[in-house]
Design a protein around this motif. Structure first.
Motif, mmCIF file in Angstrom:
data_model
loop_
_atom_site.group_PDB
_atom_site.id
_atom_site.type_symbol
_atom_site.label_atom_id
_atom_site.label_comp_id
_atom_site.label_asym_id
_atom_site.label_seq_id
_atom_site.Cartn_x
_atom_site.Cartn_y
_atom_site.Cartn_z
ATOM 1 N N GLN A 86 11.965 -1.861 -0.602
ATOM 2 C CA GLN A 86 12.563 -1.102 -1.694
ATOM 3 C C GLN A 86 11.627 -0.016 -2.212
ATOM 4 O O GLN A 86 12.085 1.046 -2.624
ATOM 5 C CB GLN A 86 12.957 -2.053 -2.819
ATOM 6 N N VAL A 87 10.306 -0.262 -2.187
ATOM 7 C CA VAL A 87 9.366 0.796 -2.573
ATOM 8 C C VAL A 87 9.459 1.955 -1.580
ATOM 9 O O VAL A 87 9.420 3.134 -1.957
ATOM 10 C CB VAL A 87 7.931 0.239 -2.638
ATOM 11 N N MET A 128 3.993 6.123 2.044
ATOM 12 C CA MET A 128 4.239 7.560 2.075
ATOM 13 C C MET A 128 4.009 8.137 3.471
ATOM 14 O O MET A 128 4.676 9.093 3.878
ATOM 15 C CB MET A 128 3.335 8.270 1.063
ATOM 16 N N GLU A 129 3.071 7.551 4.212
ATOM 17 C CA GLU A 129 2.858 8.023 5.581
ATOM 18 C C GLU A 129 4.090 7.748 6.436
ATOM 19 O O GLU A 129 4.531 8.599 7.220
ATOM 20 C CB GLU A 129 1.640 7.316 6.178
ATOM 21 N N LEU A 137 -3.174 7.181 -3.384
ATOM 22 C CA LEU A 137 -2.122 6.284 -3.875
ATOM 23 C C LEU A 137 -2.623 4.841 -3.853
ATOM 24 O O LEU A 137 -3.373 4.449 -2.955
ATOM 25 C CB LEU A 137 -0.856 6.416 -3.023
ATOM 26 N N PRO A 138 -2.195 4.021 -4.820
ATOM 27 C CA PRO A 138 -2.739 2.668 -4.963
ATOM 28 C C PRO A 138 -1.941 1.622 -4.185
ATOM 29 O O PRO A 138 -0.893 1.895 -3.594
ATOM 30 C CB PRO A 138 -2.599 2.420 -6.471
ATOM 31 N N VAL A 139 -2.459 0.388 -4.240
ATOM 32 C CA VAL A 139 -1.732 -0.782 -3.778
ATOM 33 C C VAL A 139 -1.052 -1.408 -4.987
ATOM 34 O O VAL A 139 -1.690 -1.648 -6.007
ATOM 35 C CB VAL A 139 -2.687 -1.805 -3.116
ATOM 36 N N VAL A 140 0.263 -1.626 -4.895
ATOM 37 C CA VAL A 140 1.025 -2.199 -6.004
ATOM 38 C C VAL A 140 1.611 -3.540 -5.573
ATOM 39 O O VAL A 140 1.557 -3.912 -4.398
ATOM 40 C CB VAL A 140 2.159 -1.247 -6.456
ATOM 41 N N ASP A 175 0.861 -1.180 0.000
ATOM 42 C CA ASP A 175 0.000 0.000 0.000
ATOM 43 C C ASP A 175 0.898 1.231 0.000
ATOM 44 O O ASP A 175 1.525 1.575 1.007
ATOM 45 C CB ASP A 175 -0.904 -0.018 1.237
ATOM 46 N N THR A 176 0.999 1.910 -1.125
ATOM 47 C CA THR A 176 1.911 3.053 -1.224
ATOM 48 C C THR A 176 1.436 4.237 -0.395
ATOM 49 O O THR A 176 2.237 5.101 -0.045
ATOM 50 C CB THR A 176 2.074 3.478 -2.694
#
Length: 604
Positions: free
Chosen positions: A495-496, A463-464, A486-489, A458-459
């Motif tokens: 690493q993200v 980011m949080e 922002l989406p889930v990738v 969960d991006t």
């Protein structure tokens, strides 16, 4: 019709067996889920038990130290020392148990901190006791017991046990639900099998009744069919004449051969022209006579294989020999026919010699390309291993150099002349920059070689976390960070996180005189997500767009902006590992926007 009814009964039994098999599989699967939940419960109980071990060890240490302070008996001090040696091991055991629970790790870090600080306080009390300062010892121990680290240790353990208690209860509830779900599913399947059996029995009885009526109708149809056969036989003779014309005038070579003797029975004019044999020569040969000797055994096996399959349609590739000795590659299509009362096969031949040459050339090119790709992959792997080993092995001597330089600076700064102080400063600064370079190189070499599994990331959560890391920096430079949905990738979360962290760090670092304004967005594409990180910073000249993603490439003096020039190279390597690409759009003094893509289902 009896066979039909028998088949239906067999089908009914098969369906019942499949249903029972499904019940067994479902039971095994659900039982495994229950065992997994039970394992989770046992793990939670183990965490609770280990947390009590830590609490008992911490309290035992404090109690023995306090008994020593009150009585002066050194045996209490020996026991306290033994307990202090065991306490880190117990905390490490507890840390191993909750390694997969990111929410509990901060509590354990705080617990370990308070335990170490408590040891410091009690050791201070022992020193004061040995000095005879009992009044201050009593005050220190009293304050520490009421408000100090002992109180906080207990609070951390209570929070840890509370969280584990909630998790234990949730797992117990889940276990009960799975047991109930298994029972409901089993009873539902059993009921379904019973209903299916009743339905099939009723269907079989109805089919028997239809069987009797169908037999009468079949006899009537047979009489009508006999009349139609007589008419169609006449039409068939007419069709055979048309067929022979099509056979003879076909632009492709055709022939008919006997299914048992493999002897040619008929050939068309195109075969005679293309192969160079006369009709009489063809009719005196077998199909083995136009094959290279080394292919005859395979031909015999192929003919024997299809001989017992009158409906078999064969499409294969062979080599044929013309009368002049030329060998050609052909695509052969054959199907069974009746010819003059014999079982035979009609063959259609297409010359694919030129196509075969092109295929072989392409195959050789592909093999060469695969070889070069393997060599490149091996070279890249060796380079990554070299970078990892080199950077890892350089850390120890550099750490020693840096430590002694810092000691030299601390002890002799201001005691020598200004030149000496300046030289020491240069040496310490160079060692620190070398350390940063080695750490960044080590980090770069790990990207793509790590064993972290890919999964849903969960991006927005990422980011949080990144925002919390840079909270003080954001406040310090009065930055405004605007984060859209922002989406889930699908990717590697560590690493993200590093990818977003490096891009946000650059946006905060390379800002202009105006307060930084940073916008982070995501846009869905057909097979990937397109992310953008936009800032209003100093910008980048277009001639450096490619250079900034090369390792150790810097556009600014190190005195103006800190860093090693490896951050964006790591970003590029992470994005490519996730099947995407990264680029920048920018102009000097107009800010920059970094774009990158991540595939929705991982690297393809």
């Amino acid at each position: 019709m009896k066979t039909l009814l028998g088949n239906k009964l067999i089908n009914a039994i098969a369906i019942a067996i499949v249903a029972v098999f499904i019940i067994v599989l479902l039971s095994i699967w659900q039982n495994q889920r229950i065992q997994d939940t039970g394992e989770g419960i046992r793990h939670t109980n183990a965490v609770l038990s280990q947390s009590q071990e830590v609490q008992r060890a911490a309290m035992e240490f404090q109690l023995n130290v306090k008994n020593f302070l009150l009585t002066g008996d050194s045996s209490f001090l020996d026991t306290a020392g033994h307990t202090a040696a065991l306490l880190p091991q117990k905390i490490d055991s507890l840390r191993d148990l909750i390694a997969g629970d990111s929410g509990q790790r901060p509590l354990l870090d705080s617990l370990q901190y308070y335990v170490s600080r408590s040891h410091v306080v009690l050791e201070r009390a022992m020193r004061m006791s040995r000095a005879g300062d009992f009044e201050n010892v009593s005050a220190l121990i009293g304050d520490e017991a009421r408000y100090g680290y002992s109180h906080r240790i207990q609070a951390m353990i209570d929070q840890l046990e509370t969280g584990q208690g909630r998790l234990l209860e949730a797992r117990r509830i889940a276990n009960r639900r799975r047991v109930t779900a298994l029972q409901v599913a089993l009873w539902a399947l059993i009921a379904g099998v019973v209903v299916l059996a009743l339905f099939i029995l009723r269907k079989i009885r109805a089919d028997r009744h239809k069987d009797r009526r169908a037999r009468e109708q079949l006899r009537r149809l047979n009489r009508q069919l006999e009349k139609k056969v007589e008419v169609q036989s006449t039409n068939l003779r007419s069709s055979e004449n048309k067929y022979k014309t099509l056979f003879d005038k076909s632009p492709l070579p055709k022939w008919i051969y006997d299914d048992h003797t493999m002897r040619f029975l008929e050939v068309n004019d195109t075969a005679i022209r293309d192969y160079g044999y006369s009709r009489d020569e063809f009719l005196s040969m077998t199909i083995a006579d136009i094959r290279p000797p080394e292919d005859v055994a395979a031909l015999v096996d192929d003919v024997n294989n299809v001989r017992g399959k009158p409906d078999a349609f064969r499409n294969s590739q062979w080599r044929h020999i013309k009368k002049n000795g030329e060998i050609i590659d052909v695509d052969v299509t054959a199907h069974a026919i009746e010819f003059e009362g014999r079982k035979a096969r009609m063959v259609v031949v297409k010359d694919i010699t030129d196509r075969r040459k092109y295929e072989l050339q392409l195959q050789r090119l592909n093999i060469d390309l695969a070889k070069r790709a393997a060599e490149l992959a091996t070279s890249n792997a060796e380079l990554e291993r070299f970078a990892y080993i080199a950077s890892h092995d350089l850390q120890e001597p550099l750490r020693m150099v840096s430590s002694f330089l810092q000691l030299l600076q601390k002890k002799y700064y201001g005691k020598l002349d200004s030149k000496a102080d300046q030289y020491i400063h240069y040496a310490v600064d160079g060692a620190e920059r070398m350390k940063a370079l080695i750490m960044d190189l080590l980090e770069y070499s790990r990207v793509g070689t790590g064993q972290e599994s890919f999964g849903a990331v969960d991006t927005a959560v990422v980011m949080e976390e990144v925002g919390n890391i840079f909270r003080e920096k954001i406040i310090g430079v009065r930055a405004e960070v605007d984060i859209g949905p922002l989406p889930v990738v699908f990717g590697d979360k560590v690493q993200v996180t590093q990818l977003f962290q490096n891009l946000l760090s650059n946006a905060l670092k390379y800002h202009s005189d105006q307060p930084p304004m940073i916008r982070i967005r995501a846009k869905e594409q057909l097979a990937s997500w397109l992310f953008s990180v936009e800032d209003n910073g100093i910008g980048i000249d277009s001639q450096f767009f490619e250079k900034i993603f090369i390792i150790f490439q810097r556009l600014h003096n190190k005195n103006d902006y800190s860093g090693t020039g490896i951050g964006l190279a790591i970003c590029k390597k992470i994005v490519e590992r996730h099947g995407g690409k990264i680029w920048v759009e920018s102009a000097p003094k107009e800010g920059s926007t970094f774009y990158f893509t991540i595939h929705k289902k991982g690297k393809t």
